[in-house]
Scaffold this active site. Structure first.
Site, mmCIF file in Angstrom:
data_model
loop_
_atom_site.group_PDB
_atom_site.id
_atom_site.type_symbol
_atom_site.label_atom_id
_atom_site.label_comp_id
_atom_site.label_asym_id
_atom_site.label_seq_id
_atom_site.Cartn_x
_atom_site.Cartn_y
_atom_site.Cartn_z
ATOM 1 N NE ARG A 174 -11.062 -10.204 -1.208
ATOM 2 C CZ ARG A 174 -11.469 -9.271 -2.078
ATOM 3 N NH1 ARG A 174 -11.919 -9.637 -3.259
ATOM 4 N NH2 ARG A 174 -11.434 -8.000 -1.759
ATOM 5 C CE LYS B 100 -3.758 -1.890 2.912
ATOM 6 N NZ LYS B 100 -4.906 -1.691 2.028
#
Length: 461
Positions: free
Chosen positions: A315, A241
């Site tokens: 996820r 990120k």
């Protein structure tokens, strides 16, 4: 938690909650001096405005609080909590309230307003005490507040002091407080016990990944399973990120924090359920052992997953936890995660989406979101997007290209790991309050769990 609610008081100051069209009638019943004071200060009942009326000896005789119009009130919640922070320490009671005011809900907001995250710097929340309104259940309000504030405290704690071990410590403390059982699978034991995706995401960190598995209650009761994403810090992995996007990643365990808060409420209220809490606790770090874009892994369920972005790690850890939960066919399974930026683009930080195929559950959640002032909004498991999570080279793709419908494709991914649960819902939370509001300081946020609690209670009624 210091309780700001008391059962009664012989010296409580009255609070009069007034809508604009009720001010004149209230004014007419007061002394000439008080009428002049109300006029001089221009109190008109606008939402959030307050006015203390002086008594004959210079003390405070009562407090007026503006309730505003329905249209203005609809913009926010816990309105009376705005007053709580303005009052000096002492005892207060609601003496007058319009029919549109839910005293129990306002009392909860008052209690929540006492929170101040003071672990690293001295901070002070509300100190004024409120006599619990007639008909409100003090024990229930406090149990809900403890769960909500536990969630906020966990999220507010920075990652250096809230890693996988500290998250385990929090669940251990919760289990001990309520006589629950906690099993923990750590490090390489995750591979031995067939939790490959949890291990994959957490293996690059110096802080070992783990799966926290808490159980409580009578096995013969309604089986309620809570699954929360516990990514204690998310660098994005090798798909690193940028700095601006990493600044709030201590909140990436917000799903776990909310699940823990809800579990606390359920156990404190001694609901007749068989509760299970599953938290995959990891740190998504960067090292020579980090998983890579293009890697393919086999999940606990046996489905293969191609990694197309290491920053779509939540996820993955949830997939193994959901598969485990699904194996015992729970009656109700609720999954909570700070999962996608797409959900925030669609609905903003205050309105978390939820996904379910159960129409009855969807209706109950939507109703509870309104009655509990705990906003939620249903979004679809849209079957037309199923193909986007099927890359061909593997069963599933963890990060479909294109950038569209990201919250939906993430939800569809998770649903592939749930087949047996009688009822399932996934909540894509933000877990953060960007700017302070009544009863909600800037920082970690509990979202949806009070509405979920109401739904659980309705299912056992």
């Amino acid at each position: 938690m210091i309780s700001l609610l008391i059962s009664d008081s012989d010296h409580a100051t009255d609070i009069h909650i007034l809508e604009p069209d009720a001010v004149d009638a209230f004014r007419a019943g007061r002394s000439a001096a008080e009428q002049a004071w109300i006029d001089a200060n221009g109190f008109s009942g606008d939402l959030g405005k307050s006015l203390a009326l002086p008594g004959p000896d210079g003390d405070m005789s009562c407090v007026l609080f503006g309730w505003g119009t329905e249209k203005v009130r609809a913009r926010d919640r816990f309105h009376l909590a705005a007053l709580a922070g303005r009052l000096a320490e002492g005892d207060y009671r609601i003496a007058t309230a319009p029919a549109s005011c839910n005293p129990a809900q306002e009392a909860l907001g008052w209690q929540l307003s006492g929170y101040a995250f003071d672990r690293y710097a001295k901070r002070k929340g509300t100190t004024a005490r409120l006599v619990v309104p007639e008909g409100a259940d003090l024990g229930r309000i406090e149990a809900i507040a403890v769960g909500a504030l536990t969630t906020q405290r966990l999220i507010d704690t920075p990652a250096n002091d809230m890693g996988p071990q500290e998250l385990e410590d929090a669940v251990t403390e919760l289990a001990s407080a309520h006589g629950a059982t906690l099993d923990v699978t750590r490090g390489d034991a995750l591979l031995e016990q067939n939790f490959p995706l949890i291990h994959t995401v957490g293996r690059a960190s110096t802080r070992p990944p783990r799966l926290l598995d808490l159980t409580w209650g009578d096995a013969a009761h309604l089986k309620v399973t809570l699954v929360g994403k516990g990514v204690c810090f998310d660098t994005g992995g090798l798909n690193l990120k940028p700095g601006a996007s990493m600044g709030l990643m201590k909140k990436d365990m917000g799903g776990a924090a909310n699940a823990i808060g809800l579990a606390s409420m359920v156990m404190a209220l001694k609901l007749p359920v068989r509760l299970r809490l599953l938290i995959p606790a990891v740190e998504n770090a960067v090292s020579g052992g980090a998983f890579r874009p293009g890697d393919i892994f086999t999940s606990r369920k046996g489905l293969t997953v191609e990694i197309n972005n290491t920053d779509a790690e939540g996820r993955l850890v949830l997939a193994d936890a959901l598969a485990l939960a699904d194996e015992e066919t729970p009656d109700l399974m609720l999954c909570m995660a700070t999962l996608t930026g797409a959900a925030r683009v669609a609905l903003g930080p205050e309105l978390p989406p939820f996904f379910t195929d159960d129409e009855a559950l969807a209706g109950a959640l939507s109703t509870a979101a309104t009655t509990e002032a705990d906003p939620l909004w249903r979004m679809p498991f849209w079957p037309g997007y199923e193909g986007q999570i099927e890359p061909g080279i593997a069963d599933l793709d963890n990060a479909p290209s294109g950038g569209m419908a990201g919250a939906i494709t993430a939800a569809l991914f998770l649903r592939r790991f749930v087949e047996n649960a009688a009822s399932f819902a996934h909540f894509d939370l933000y877990g953060w309050t960007p700017a302070a509001k009544p009863a909600r300081p800037k920082g970690g946020a509990h979202q949806g769990i009070r509405a979920m609690l109401r739904v659980i209670e309705e299912r056992i009624a």
